[in-house]
Scaffold this motif. Structure first.
Motif, mmCIF file in Angstrom:
data_model
loop_
_atom_site.group_PDB
_atom_site.id
_atom_site.type_symbol
_atom_site.label_atom_id
_atom_site.label_comp_id
_atom_site.label_asym_id
_atom_site.label_seq_id
_atom_site.Cartn_x
_atom_site.Cartn_y
_atom_site.Cartn_z
ATOM 1 N N PHE A 239 -0.289 47.738 23.917
ATOM 2 C CA PHE A 239 0.318 46.402 23.168
ATOM 3 C C PHE A 239 -0.668 45.264 23.339
ATOM 4 C CE2 PHE A 239 5.004 47.597 22.303
ATOM 5 C CZ PHE A 239 4.609 48.498 21.483
ATOM 6 N N PRO A 240 -1.251 44.645 24.436
ATOM 7 C CA PRO A 240 -1.916 43.591 24.417
ATOM 8 C C PRO A 240 -3.162 43.655 23.334
ATOM 9 C CG PRO A 240 -1.444 44.447 26.657
ATOM 10 C CD PRO A 240 -0.905 45.380 25.634
ATOM 11 N N LYS A 241 -3.736 44.723 23.364
ATOM 12 C CA LYS A 241 -4.994 45.022 22.384
ATOM 13 C C LYS A 241 -4.357 44.919 21.026
ATOM 14 C CE LYS A 241 -9.546 46.236 22.962
ATOM 15 N NZ LYS A 241 -10.542 46.355 24.015
ATOM 16 N N LEU A 242 -3.369 45.633 20.789
ATOM 17 C CA LEU A 242 -2.674 45.668 19.598
ATOM 18 C C LEU A 242 -2.398 44.122 18.957
ATOM 19 C CD1 LEU A 242 -0.793 48.945 19.198
ATOM 20 C CD2 LEU A 242 -2.795 48.356 17.772
ATOM 21 N N GLN A 243 -1.881 43.350 19.962
ATOM 22 C CA GLN A 243 -1.527 41.905 19.781
ATOM 23 C C GLN A 243 -2.509 41.071 19.109
ATOM 24 O OE1 GLN A 243 -1.684 38.725 21.229
ATOM 25 N NE2 GLN A 243 0.013 37.907 20.041
ATOM 26 N N LYS A 244 -3.712 41.414 19.386
ATOM 27 C CA LYS A 244 -4.930 40.780 19.092
ATOM 28 C C LYS A 244 -5.624 41.112 18.047
ATOM 29 C CE LYS A 244 -6.200 39.343 23.885
ATOM 30 N NZ LYS A 244 -5.709 40.243 24.833
ATOM 31 N N ILE A 247 -3.946 44.358 12.715
ATOM 32 C CA ILE A 247 -2.816 45.110 12.227
ATOM 33 C C ILE A 247 -1.418 44.110 12.047
ATOM 34 C CG2 ILE A 247 -0.958 46.810 13.172
ATOM 35 C CD1 ILE A 247 -3.309 48.334 12.118
ATOM 36 N N ASP A 248 -0.791 44.358 11.263
ATOM 37 C CA ASP A 248 0.313 43.507 10.822
ATOM 38 C C ASP A 248 1.687 43.733 11.514
ATOM 39 O OD1 ASP A 248 -1.072 41.817 8.718
ATOM 40 O OD2 ASP A 248 -0.921 43.643 7.557
ATOM 41 N N MET A 249 1.954 45.114 11.384
ATOM 42 C CA MET A 249 3.070 45.640 12.070
ATOM 43 C C MET A 249 2.912 46.635 13.112
ATOM 44 S SD MET A 249 4.890 46.271 8.279
ATOM 45 C CE MET A 249 6.421 45.346 8.189
ATOM 46 N N VAL A 250 3.969 46.854 14.196
ATOM 47 C CA VAL A 250 3.738 47.828 15.154
ATOM 48 C C VAL A 250 5.236 48.563 15.043
ATOM 49 C CG1 VAL A 250 3.459 48.805 17.524
ATOM 50 C CG2 VAL A 250 2.090 46.796 16.522
ATOM 51 N N VAL A 259 12.167 52.949 27.031
ATOM 52 C CA VAL A 259 11.382 51.856 26.834
ATOM 53 C C VAL A 259 12.278 50.380 27.295
ATOM 54 C CG1 VAL A 259 9.948 50.682 25.070
ATOM 55 C CG2 VAL A 259 10.053 53.139 25.040
ATOM 56 N N PRO A 260 11.480 49.848 28.178
ATOM 57 C CA PRO A 260 12.024 48.481 28.208
ATOM 58 C C PRO A 260 11.892 47.654 27.271
ATOM 59 C CG PRO A 260 10.547 49.533 30.290
ATOM 60 C CD PRO A 260 10.275 50.230 29.061
ATOM 61 N N MET A 261 12.871 47.004 26.675
ATOM 62 C CA MET A 261 12.888 46.066 25.645
ATOM 63 C C MET A 261 11.807 44.869 25.696
ATOM 64 S SD MET A 261 14.459 46.692 22.931
ATOM 65 C CE MET A 261 15.822 47.700 21.854
ATOM 66 N N GLU A 262 11.727 44.677 27.226
ATOM 67 C CA GLU A 262 10.832 43.356 27.138
ATOM 68 C C GLU A 262 9.430 43.453 26.863
ATOM 69 O OE1 GLU A 262 11.393 44.969 31.299
ATOM 70 O OE2 GLU A 262 12.460 44.709 29.708
ATOM 71 N N LEU A 263 9.179 44.963 26.690
ATOM 72 C CA LEU A 263 7.594 45.281 26.497
ATOM 73 C C LEU A 263 7.225 44.748 24.812
ATOM 74 C CD1 LEU A 263 7.055 48.721 27.784
ATOM 75 C CD2 LEU A 263 6.471 46.717 28.911
ATOM 76 N N ILE A 264 8.366 44.717 24.257
ATOM 77 C CA ILE A 264 8.041 44.066 22.820
ATOM 78 C C ILE A 264 7.385 42.670 22.814
ATOM 79 C CG2 ILE A 264 9.158 43.391 20.610
ATOM 80 C CD1 ILE A 264 11.176 45.618 21.103
ATOM 81 N N GLU A 265 7.713 41.847 23.799
ATOM 82 C CA GLU A 265 7.169 40.541 23.995
ATOM 83 C C GLU A 265 5.700 40.571 24.064
ATOM 84 O OE1 GLU A 265 7.498 36.829 24.054
ATOM 85 O OE2 GLU A 265 9.262 37.510 24.626
ATOM 86 N N ILE A 267 3.560 41.911 21.915
ATOM 87 C CA ILE A 267 3.238 41.921 20.740
ATOM 88 C C ILE A 267 3.791 40.828 19.874
ATOM 89 C CG2 ILE A 267 2.200 44.332 20.237
ATOM 90 C CD1 ILE A 267 5.302 45.212 19.427
ATOM 91 N N ARG A 268 4.458 39.859 20.589
ATOM 92 C CA ARG A 268 4.927 38.464 20.000
ATOM 93 C C ARG A 268 3.846 38.031 18.802
ATOM 94 N NH1 ARG A 268 10.057 36.250 19.759
ATOM 95 N NH2 ARG A 268 10.109 36.214 21.952
ATOM 96 N N GLY A 269 4.573 37.870 17.588
ATOM 97 C CA GLY A 269 3.689 37.526 16.486
ATOM 98 C C GLY A 269 3.425 38.222 15.508
#
Length: 342
Positions: A239-244, A247-250, A259-265, A267-269
């Motif tokens: 996720f950290p690399k995908l966030q940068k 790609i528009d959507m994950v 999956v701990p929901m907070e992992l979505i944080e 890819i914020r944005g």
């Protein structure tokens, strides 16, 4: 005004019994020649109608015209010998007999463009089209030519980009790359996996998505999930690399997963397709269960970026079950939409 919480599926939907064996993943076709072409088109229309009937907002072909989400694309490429087979370990989970890369890979002609054009002619709704991602493609082959996984991935990224550009021209609104391999090969994801994905989307103006799941509801995958412990943190690696990335959507797996929901944080944005339907069970979710998953996700993703979705494809499920799950997805999203608009 754009609809809030637009629903979609991750990809495949069950095929009708006259086209392929029901409840069987990657079942052979029951028709041949012109009858098969016509049968695939009929199935695509039917799949579209079922999505519409269930209130799905972003529709797809339900993968009715392909046997397998990866190899159907590879079958159309030169440089791969389907007669020459080797046994390889797929995503470190199960052994499979796979074709061999024997020479330089190339796309001789468009693979899915005709089907996408056919779908576009039958709906005004936004269309999403799924393609296999470069890393998941190389994981489904015996690489006898390039020797290096990375080299082959860059070649596939170039080929996928050619196909994606033509799908965009055919009127596809969202092109999704399926990368379940991102949940397994963490070093490669960060070394070159995300980079090859960016090569695959180069120059595209339509929206782009990457779908990263824990697999279809088949035994090899459900057995693997049992070994993952109480918190599935695999997304933390990519996720950290995908966030940068560009790609528009994950698209990710949430409902009934650990999956701990907070992992979505992480890819914020980004826009997030939240898997609110479990594809590994025949139990049909209630709209309230779907709504509950979406509410939890809303703590970590803005409402205008949340896209309710299924965890993965539903090809192996009975059609009645898949239909029920699509209805639940729409009804659950409607509950949360109302809450957000009050």
């Amino acid at each position: 005004m754009k609809k809030l919480l637009p629903t979609s599926t991750a990809g495949s939907l069950p095929k009708p019994a006259w086209l392929a064996q029901p409840e069987t993943l990657w079942s052979p076709w029951k028709l041949q020649g012109d009858e098969l072409t016509e049968g695939k088109h009929d199935a695509l229309r039917l799949s579209l109608q079922e999505q519409r009937h269930a209130g799905i907002d972003i529709v797809s072909d339900g993968e009715q015209t392909r046997q397998h989400f990866v190899t159907t694309f590879i079958e159309h490429l030169s440089g791969v010998d389907f007669e020459k087979r080797e046994t390889v370990r797929i995503r470190d989970r199960y052994d499979a007999s796979v074709p061999t890369v024997v020479g330089a890979v190339a796309r001789r002609k468009p693979v899915f463009v005709e089907d996408a054009t056919f779908l576009r002619q039958h709906t005004r709704q936004p269309i999403k089209w799924a393609l296999p991602g470069p890393m998941t493609m190389i994981d489904t082959l015996y690489n006898n030519h390039y020797k290096s996984r990375e080299k082959l991935a860059w070649e596939f990224a170039r080929i996928l980009n050619e196909e994606a550009r033509e799908l965009q021209a055919a009127g596809v609104d969202i092109i999704q790359f399926d990368e379940p391999a991102f949940n397994v090969f963490f070093d490669e994801v960060n070394d070159w996996g995300v980079a090859t994905l960016e090569r695959a989307i180069e120059g595209l103006e339509c929206e782009t998505a990457v779908h990263i799941c824990y697999g279809y509801g088949i035994k090899a995958n459900t057995d693997w999930k049992k070994t993952l412990g109480s918190a599935w943190r695999q997304y933390e690696e990519a996720f950290p690399k995908l966030q940068k990335s560009n790609i528009d959507m994950v698209s990710l797996e949430c409902h009934n997963s650990r999956v701990p929901m907070e992992l979505i944080e992480l890819i914020r944005g980004k826009k997030v397709m939240v898997g609110a339907i479990d594809v590994a069970t025949h139990a049909i979710e209630t709209p309230e269960e779907v709504a509950d998953t979406l509410r939890k996700a809303l703590q970590f993703v803005d409402a205008d970026k949340l896209y309710p979705c299924t965890n993965c494809g539903m090809a192996p499920l009975p059609r009645r079950v898949a239909r029920g799950k699509l209805n639940a997805l729409s009804a659950g999203a409607a509950i949360v939409r109302r809450e957000l608009q009050e």
